[in-house]
Design an enzyme around this catalytic site. Structure first.
Site, PDB file in Angstrom:
ATOM      1  N   GLU A 290       1.036  -1.191   0.018  1.00  0.00           N
ATOM      2  CA  GLU A 290       0.059  -0.140   0.025  1.00  0.00           C
ATOM      3  C   GLU A 290       0.889   1.386   0.068  1.00  0.00           C
ATOM      4  OE1 GLU A 290      -2.094  -0.490   3.647  1.00  0.00           O
ATOM      5  OE2 GLU A 290      -3.445  -2.049   2.876  1.00  0.00           O
ATOM      6  N   PRO A 291       1.703   1.448  -0.842  1.00  0.00           N
ATOM      7  CA  PRO A 291       2.484   2.790  -1.094  1.00  0.00           C
ATOM      8  C   PRO A 291       1.750   3.762  -1.281  1.00  0.00           C
ATOM      9  CG  PRO A 291       2.798   1.527  -2.988  1.00  0.00           C
ATOM     10  CD  PRO A 291       1.859   0.895  -2.297  1.00  0.00           C
ATOM     11  N   GLY A 292       1.942   5.055  -0.541  1.00  0.00           N
ATOM     12  CA  GLY A 292       1.072   6.356  -1.024  1.00  0.00           C
ATOM     13  C   GLY A 292       2.299   7.361  -1.328  1.00  0.00           C
ATOM     14  N   ARG A 293       3.181   7.722  -0.271  1.00  0.00           N
ATOM     15  CA  ARG A 293       4.196   8.843  -0.569  1.00  0.00           C
ATOM     16  C   ARG A 293       5.076   8.206  -1.544  1.00  0.00           C
ATOM     17  NH1 ARG A 293       5.836  11.529   3.854  1.00  0.00           N
ATOM     18  NH2 ARG A 293       4.907  10.253   5.205  1.00  0.00           N
ATOM     19  N   CYS A 360      -2.735  33.316  11.225  1.00  0.00           N
ATOM     20  CA  CYS A 360      -2.322  34.036  12.574  1.00  0.00           C
ATOM     21  C   CYS A 360      -1.979  33.034  13.348  1.00  0.00           C
ATOM     22  CB  CYS A 360      -3.665  34.649  13.091  1.00  0.00           C
ATOM     23  SG  CYS A 360      -3.856  36.140  11.925  1.00  0.00           S
ATOM     24  N   GLU A 361      -0.852  32.217  13.146  1.00  0.00           N
ATOM     25  CA  GLU A 361      -0.242  31.405  14.335  1.00  0.00           C
ATOM     26  C   GLU A 361       1.361  31.759  14.196  1.00  0.00           C
ATOM     27  OE1 GLU A 361      -1.359  27.778  15.216  1.00  0.00           O
ATOM     28  OE2 GLU A 361      -3.501  27.938  14.727  1.00  0.00           O
ATOM     29  N   TYR A 390       0.607  13.891   0.681  1.00  0.00           N
ATOM     30  CA  TYR A 390       0.108  14.470   2.120  1.00  0.00           C
ATOM     31  C   TYR A 390       0.261  16.081   2.091  1.00  0.00           C
ATOM     32  CZ  TYR A 390       0.502   9.649   3.173  1.00  0.00           C
ATOM     33  OH  TYR A 390       0.296   8.343   3.337  1.00  0.00           O
TER      34      TYR A 390
HETATM   35  N1  LLP Z   1      -1.506   2.063   4.547  1.00  0.00           N
HETATM   36  C1  LLP Z   1      -2.016   2.258   5.810  1.00  0.00           C
HETATM   37  C2  LLP Z   1      -2.833   1.484   6.815  1.00  0.00           C
HETATM   38  C3  LLP Z   1      -1.475   3.505   5.979  1.00  0.00           C
HETATM   39  O1  LLP Z   1      -1.997   3.761   7.217  1.00  0.00           O
HETATM   40  C4  LLP Z   1      -0.800   4.444   5.321  1.00  0.00           C
HETATM   41  C5  LLP Z   1      -0.418   5.788   5.798  1.00  0.00           C
HETATM   42  C6  LLP Z   1      -0.286   4.134   3.960  1.00  0.00           C
HETATM   43  C7  LLP Z   1      -0.644   2.849   3.839  1.00  0.00           C
HETATM   44  C8  LLP Z   1       0.514   4.619   3.277  1.00  0.00           C
HETATM   45  O2  LLP Z   1       1.716   5.174   3.666  1.00  0.00           O
HETATM   46  P1  LLP Z   1       2.926   5.816   2.936  1.00  0.00           P
HETATM   47  O3  LLP Z   1       3.290   4.582   1.923  1.00  0.00           O
HETATM   48  O4  LLP Z   1       2.228   6.958   2.229  1.00  0.00           O
HETATM   49  O5  LLP Z   1       3.974   6.162   3.900  1.00  0.00           O
HETATM   50  N2  LLP Z   1       0.363  12.486   6.729  1.00  0.00           N
HETATM   51  C9  LLP Z   1       1.768  11.892   7.082  1.00  0.00           C
HETATM   52  C10 LLP Z   1       1.880  10.511   6.776  1.00  0.00           C
HETATM   53  C11 LLP Z   1       0.416   9.782   7.257  1.00  0.00           C
HETATM   54  C12 LLP Z   1       0.567   8.257   6.812  1.00  0.00           C
HETATM   55  C13 LLP Z   1      -0.707   7.594   7.386  1.00  0.00           C
HETATM   56  N3  LLP Z   1      -0.970   6.203   6.765  1.00  0.00           N
HETATM   57  C14 LLP Z   1       2.634  12.651   6.430  1.00  0.00           C
HETATM   58  O6  LLP Z   1       2.643  13.791   5.758  1.00  0.00           O
HETATM   59  O7  LLP Z   1       3.698  12.359   6.623  1.00  0.00           O
END
Ligand code: LLP
Length: 409
Positions: A290-293, A360-361, A390
């Site tokens: 489940e890659p996002g970033r 304003c912070e 993100y």
């Molecule tokens: N799977 C699950 C169950 C997750 O909770 C997450 C991210 C991912 C996959 C994707 O993770 P990644 O591959 O993107 O690392 N807002 C934060 C990151 C929060 C991540 C939350 N869960 C930031 O800006 O660093």
């Protein structure tokens, strides 16, 4: 510069270019603040992730893109075309995924603190639920359809990893704060039996240890978690009398935010994971990730305009027309992002500046420490690097400011 990427992000004629276009010009034409993504880079990142894993396994690979990182519909469409799956965390994300054409079979719901109304909407859409608690399972038993496939989100019990305690998700607690996610490994066998006595079909086990890790130590800690989930999968299949269809190893692979950091060792990650899975002698049909970033972070920049420059007790405060309402990462996690003065990208960095937002912070600054840059002036367009993940998805309307725009090139 260290962040330049051929055919994507580079300095040309002293200016920042993205996908062959002048960033300053894009900012001026579209109006700032605006997120600009290069669709080709998203696809390139996806393909690299997929093909590196594929080198080491014959099994079906499900790259379930975590759309919480960036849910722009055009980006989702590009990934769908590549054959990606998608990981969603809310009914709203699920609806967006279906609306751009993802088949519900290719969507996985991994929610937390999930309400009955969430469960109803998700199961009505025919989406598989990754169970986060016994309470959720019991309620799904009443709400969901009999015969539904489910998976269990398991806590491997090791320490998680991540760039901040706020995104570290494995183990009992992070930075002293009890972790809310997942079901402890010791309880998984009982929960697996409950799933099947509730007439669901347990299809998989899932782990996610945290977000944005990249060092060798973090990867070996992650591999320990992989061993634990495989071991648990073996016990579960023995107890249920059938093999599991998949294991899902979550997201987390990091990206390079600073020159001093290294690229994520994708090959090593892929090789070690696949070796463990092959060694487990489980007949798992599929491996899910489940890659996002990793897929979207470096595809995007956020453009904002310098609107005010002032000296205050010797500090040069550069005020921009955006703030943590548009890009929360610096304020929320103290995250470092390179900031590039688009039209002066080739100039010498000779001035220490504080880049401050318009909220304003006091904490509304993009630079925790004064940053060395070519001196910004009113009207300059600045680009926040690695803003594709993100960024927009965490934007808010704090101070009643409008949301930023988005452009996909
Ligand atoms: N799977 C699950 C169950 C997750 O909770 C997450 C991210 C991912 C996959 C994707 O993770 P990644 O591959 O993107 O690392 N807002 C934060 C990151 C929060 C991540 C939350 N869960 C930031 O800006 O660093």
């Amino acid at each position: 510069m260290w962040w330049e990427v051929p055919n994507h992000l580079k300095i040309k004629h002293g200016e920042l270019y993205i996908a062959g276009k002048s960033a300053a010009k894009l900012g001026r034409e579209a109006g700032t603040p605006v997120y600009v993504y290069n669709g080709k880079r998203v696809v390139e990142n996806y393909r690299r992730f997929y093909s590196t894993l594929k080198k080491y396994t014959e099994r079906e690979l499900r790259v379930c893109y975590a759309m919480k990182a960036n849910s722009n519909p055009d980006i989702l469409k590009l990934l769908k075309k590549e054959g990606a799956w998608v990981d969603v965390v809310s009914p709203e994300e699920a609806e967006r995924a279906l609306s751009v054409g993802f088949d519900s079979e290719k969507v996985l719901f991994t929610g937390t603190s999930v309400s009955n109304s969430d469960l109803k909407r998700i199961s009505d859409m025919g989406i598989m639920v990754n169970i986060d608690s016994v309470s959720e399972l019991k309620r799904l038993g009443r709400i969901g359809k009999s015969g539904m496939r489910v998976s269990i989100r398991m806590d491997p019990g090791i320490n998680g990893s991540g760039h901040s305690w706020k995104v570290t998700t494995a183990g009992r607690s992070s930075h002293g704060v009890p972790i809310k996610f997942s079901i402890p490994r010791e309880e998984v066998l009982d929960v697996a039996r409950m799933c099947e006595s509730d007439s669901f079909r347990l299809a998989g086990l899932h782990i996610h240890v945290g977000s944005n890790w990249r060092t060798n130590e973090e990867i070996s800690e992650f591999i320990n978690a992989v061993d634990l989930v495989l071991d648990t999968a073996r016990q579960v299949s023995r107890a249920l009398g059938h093999e599991l269809e998949f294991i899902d190893l979550g997201g987390g692979p990091g990206v390079r935010y600073m020159e001093s950091q290294k690229e994520f060792p994708l090959d090593e990650y892929a090789r070690q994971i696949c070796k463990r899975i092959d060694g487990s002698h489980l007949s798992l049909n599929a491996i899910a990730f489940e890659p996002g970033r990793y897929i979207v972070a470096d595809s995007g920049i956020m453009l904002m305009e310098v609107v005010d420059v002032k000296k205050r007790y010797g500090d040069l405060i550069v005020g921009v027309n955006s703030g943590f309402n548009h890009m929360a990462r610096a304020a929320m996690y103290d995250s470092y992002h390179e900031i590039i003065n688009c039209a002066k990208a080739g100039k010498k960095a000779d001035t220490h500046v504080v880049i401050a937002g318009n909220l304003c912070e006091t904490g509304d600054v993009f630079t925790k420490e004064p940053r060395l840059m070519p001196k910004p002036e009113e009207g300059d367009i600045l680009a926040i690097h690695n803003a594709g993940a993100y960024g927009y998805t965490m934007a808010s309307r704090y101070n009643l400011r409008d949301l930023p725009k988005e452009i996909v090139l």
